[in-house]
Design a protein around this motif. Structure first.
Motif, PDB file in Angstrom:
ATOM      1  N   TYR A   1      12.418  -1.460   8.837  1.00 14.89           N
ATOM      2  CA  TYR A   1      11.202  -1.382   8.001  1.00 14.89           C
ATOM      3  C   TYR A   1      10.748  -2.740   7.482  1.00 14.89           C
ATOM      4  O   TYR A   1       9.660  -2.849   6.916  1.00 14.89           O
TER       5      TYR A   1
ATOM      6  N   ARG B   1       0.828  -1.199   0.000  1.00 13.75           N
ATOM      7  CA  ARG B   1       0.000   0.000   0.000  1.00 13.75           C
ATOM      8  C   ARG B   1       0.866   1.255   0.000  1.00 13.75           C
ATOM      9  O   ARG B   1       1.922   1.278   0.634  1.00 13.75           O
TER      10      ARG B   1
ATOM     11  N   ASN C   1       5.723   5.419   0.835  1.00 17.77           N
ATOM     12  CA  ASN C   1       6.776   4.401   0.760  1.00 17.77           C
ATOM     13  C   ASN C   1       8.137   4.994   0.384  1.00 17.77           C
ATOM     14  O   ASN C   1       8.228   6.162  -0.009  1.00 17.77           O
ATOM     15  N   HIS C   2       9.162   4.155   0.504  1.00 18.12           N
ATOM     16  CA  HIS C   2      10.562   4.574   0.315  1.00 18.12           C
ATOM     17  C   HIS C   2      11.112   4.121  -1.040  1.00 18.12           C
ATOM     18  O   HIS C   2      10.820   3.028  -1.502  1.00 18.12           O
TER      19      HIS C   2
ATOM     20  N   ARG D   1       7.620   3.719  11.395  1.00 13.13           N
ATOM     21  CA  ARG D   1       6.844   4.897  11.012  1.00 13.13           C
ATOM     22  C   ARG D   1       7.225   6.146  11.806  1.00 13.13           C
ATOM     23  O   ARG D   1       6.526   7.159  11.716  1.00 13.13           O
TER      24      ARG D   1
ATOM     25  N   ASP E   1       3.283   9.253   7.067  1.00  6.26           N
ATOM     26  CA  ASP E   1       3.809   7.889   7.227  1.00  6.26           C
ATOM     27  C   ASP E   1       3.168   6.890   6.259  1.00  6.26           C
ATOM     28  O   ASP E   1       3.458   5.707   6.314  1.00  6.26           O
TER      29      ASP E   1
HETATM   30  C1  LIG Z   1       6.177   4.428   6.690  1.00  8.09           C
HETATM   31  S1  LIG Z   1       5.373   2.984   6.155  1.00  8.09           S
HETATM   32  C2  LIG Z   1       4.878   3.348   4.522  1.00  8.09           C
HETATM   33  C3  LIG Z   1       3.403   3.085   4.242  1.00  8.09           C
HETATM   34  C4  LIG Z   1       2.946   1.652   4.343  1.00  8.09           C
HETATM   35  N1  LIG Z   1       3.243   0.947   3.096  1.00  8.09           N
HETATM   36  C5  LIG Z   1       1.451   1.581   4.616  1.00  8.09           C
HETATM   37  O1  LIG Z   1       0.732   0.844   3.950  1.00  8.09           O
HETATM   38  O2  LIG Z   1       1.014   2.237   5.545  1.00  8.09           O
HETATM   39  C6  LIG Z   1       6.777   1.955   6.000  1.00  8.09           C
HETATM   40  C7  LIG Z   1       6.463   0.531   5.573  1.00  8.09           C
HETATM   41  O3  LIG Z   1       6.049   0.498   4.212  1.00  8.09           O
HETATM   42  C8  LIG Z   1       6.633  -0.600   3.531  1.00  8.09           C
HETATM   43  N2  LIG Z   1       7.539  -0.082   2.494  1.00  8.09           N
HETATM   44  C9  LIG Z   1       7.968   1.190   2.337  1.00  8.09           C
HETATM   45  N3  LIG Z   1       8.733   1.325   1.247  1.00  8.09           N
HETATM   46  C10 LIG Z   1       8.806   0.096   0.689  1.00  8.09           C
HETATM   47  C11 LIG Z   1       9.473  -0.434  -0.454  1.00  8.09           C
HETATM   48  N4  LIG Z   1      10.220   0.321  -1.260  1.00  8.09           N
HETATM   49  N5  LIG Z   1       9.327  -1.759  -0.712  1.00  8.09           N
HETATM   50  C12 LIG Z   1       8.580  -2.555   0.088  1.00  8.09           C
HETATM   51  N6  LIG Z   1       7.928  -2.112   1.187  1.00  8.09           N
HETATM   52  C13 LIG Z   1       8.042  -0.805   1.489  1.00  8.09           C
HETATM   53  C14 LIG Z   1       7.390  -1.399   4.588  1.00  8.09           C
HETATM   54  O4  LIG Z   1       6.517  -2.374   5.101  1.00  8.09           O
HETATM   55  C15 LIG Z   1       7.671  -0.365   5.644  1.00  8.09           C
HETATM   56  O5  LIG Z   1       7.817  -0.926   6.931  1.00  8.09           O
END
Ligand SMILES: C[S@@+](CC[C@H](N)C(=O)[O-])C[C@H]1O[C@@H](n2cnc3c(N)ncnc32)[C@H](O)[C@@H]1O
Length: 393
Positions: free
Chosen positions: A256, A32, A207-208, A172, A204
């Motif tokens: 993460y 997501r 994604n990265h 987060r 938060d």
């Molecule tokens: C700050 S949250 C980002 C939003 C999160 N995806 C959500 O659905 O709420 C950080 C988490 O997102 C996922 N994530 C962020 N960037 C990612 C990437 N490039 N590839 C895979 N998972 C990612 C990881 O599970 C991470 O722990």
């Protein structure tokens, strides 16, 4: 109303957060994330979170202190509770408050299922190499402090819920020591004089990526934490920030729970773990035959396809993600095993064993991350459709 729109609306209404109408929440390659629903120009303000909407360590302390008998218990723990523990305990207490919590809109914007390596059991952790194992081992110890504190307040501890709270703080939170946060997150927040470590609703959700199209800024005049576009973003593209340009892949993995697909990533620690894992042969046979059926339906020869796919890893990743999703929990492990065995069988055809092996592990890790992130989405997904896979290959 669509659940993703509701999440954004609730965040706007509950905390006065500005979220551009051009943003929406959707599922993408990284699970997501936040996507653009219209063209975004360079340097557009996309999200602005006022200081009141940040759950800082100072506010977490107030949450904790407002619990009856907390003050006395806090005295006994004063030397060992730090900002992380306060945030973890505050999240736990606010979850107990349910709808009455000021933070309920924020809490319900976070996925129900989170995964970090600290959730691996001791046996699995011991299979990782030290560089990867140690942070997670420390996190496992660290949770014990919050556990003991909450027990002393009279709570029964549900391990799963506490792990979720801890995972929220690991994956987060923003800031840290002011010196580090400038380089890690391109901003410096001075909130409550010293408490520059916080959880931040809405921001938060992004994604990265190494190649990021958005950046954080702390707006001193408005005392708000903001996100701006760094370049033009086309409709339908995902927004990405960078969680820390100086962070190693090990830090990303431990905090993460995911790994970026990259050619030079040292994943030997995962390989070591998987090689030592014990698989049920019958299950593998069954799943292998299922996978073969899928390939047959698509008129693909799996081993040929696999060898070719090592060169087009994005396609293979997408494929393995999909199969991994269908096979649910054990899917990613099994896929890894099957692909790896096929690779070994065919290795004479490929002279770059190490890089191919790394690609296979990338696939495995992607499946794992995707499986964890998408566990809600998976339930509603129907059987595999390879149409977009073939379109892209
Ligand atoms: C700050 S949250 C980002 C939003 C999160 N995806 C959500 O659905 O709420 C950080 C988490 O997102 C996922 N994530 C962020 N960037 C990612 C990437 N490039 N590839 C895979 N998972 C990612 C990881 O599970 C991470 O722990």
């Amino acid at each position: 109303m669509n659940i993703s729109l509701k999440i954004l609306d609730n965040l706007r209404e509950s905390y006065g957060i500005f979220i551009s109408d051009k943003l929406k929440i959707s599922d993408g390659d990284c699970g997501r994330g936040v996507f653009s629903s219209a063209v975004i120009e360079q340097s557009e303000l996309l999200i602005s979170v006022p200081i009141d909407a940040l759950l800082t360590t100072r506010k977490a302390q107030h949450v904790v202190e407002s619990h009856k008998s907390a003050r006395q218990v806090l005295q006994n723990f004063s030397t060992c509770l730090n900002g992380t523990d306060l945030l973890v305990c505050a999240l736990f207490l606010e979850l107990e408050n349910e709808e009455n919590s000021k933070w309920s809109a924020f809490l319900s914007s976070i996925p129900n299922q989170l995964w970090n390596p600290f959730m691996l059991d001791e046996k699995e952790l011991n299979l990782l190499t030290a560089k990867c194992r140690l942070p997670s081992k420390c996190f496992k110890q660290k949770i014990k402090i919050s556990t003991e504190f909450l027990k002393a307040l009279g709570f029964e501890i549900n391990e799963e819920i506490l792990n979720w709270c801890f995972s929220v703080v690991l994956s987060r939170s923003f800031g840290g020591s002011s010196e580090r946060c400038e380089t890690r997150n391109h901003f410096k927040i001075e909130i409550d004089n010293s408490a520059n470590f916080c959880l931040c609703p809405a921001i938060d959700l992004i994604n990265h990526e190494k190649e990021y199209n958005c950046e954080y800024r702390w707006n001193e005049d408005k005392t708000a934490f903001q996100v701006f576009s760094r370049k033009k973003i086309l409709q339908g593209q995902e927004l990405f920030v960078n969680y820390g340009t100086t962070k190693s892949e090990y830090e990303i993995y431990n905090f993460y729970g995911f790994v970026l697909p990259s050619d030079d990533f040292q994943v030997e620690f995962e390989l070591q773990r998987i090689r030592k894992s014990i698989y049920d042969d019958k299950k593998i046979d069954f799943l292998t035959s299922q996978l073969d059926m899928v390939f047959a339906m698509e008129k693909l020869d799996s081993s040929d396809y696999f060898i070719t796919s090592l060169k087009v890893s994005a396609d293979l990743r997408r494929l393995a993600n999909r199969v991994g999703q269908i096979l649910e929990k054990e899917g990613y492990k099994i896929i890894y095993q099957i692909l790896f065995e096929r690779f070994i069988k065919n290795k004479s055809q490929n002279n770059n064993l190490a890089s191919a092996e790394n690609r296979v592990i990338e696939v495995f890790l992607d499946c794992k991350t995707s499986e964890k992130n998408n566990s809600e989405a998976i339930k509603t997904k129907s059987l595999i459709s390879f149409s977009d896979l073939t379109r892209n290959s």
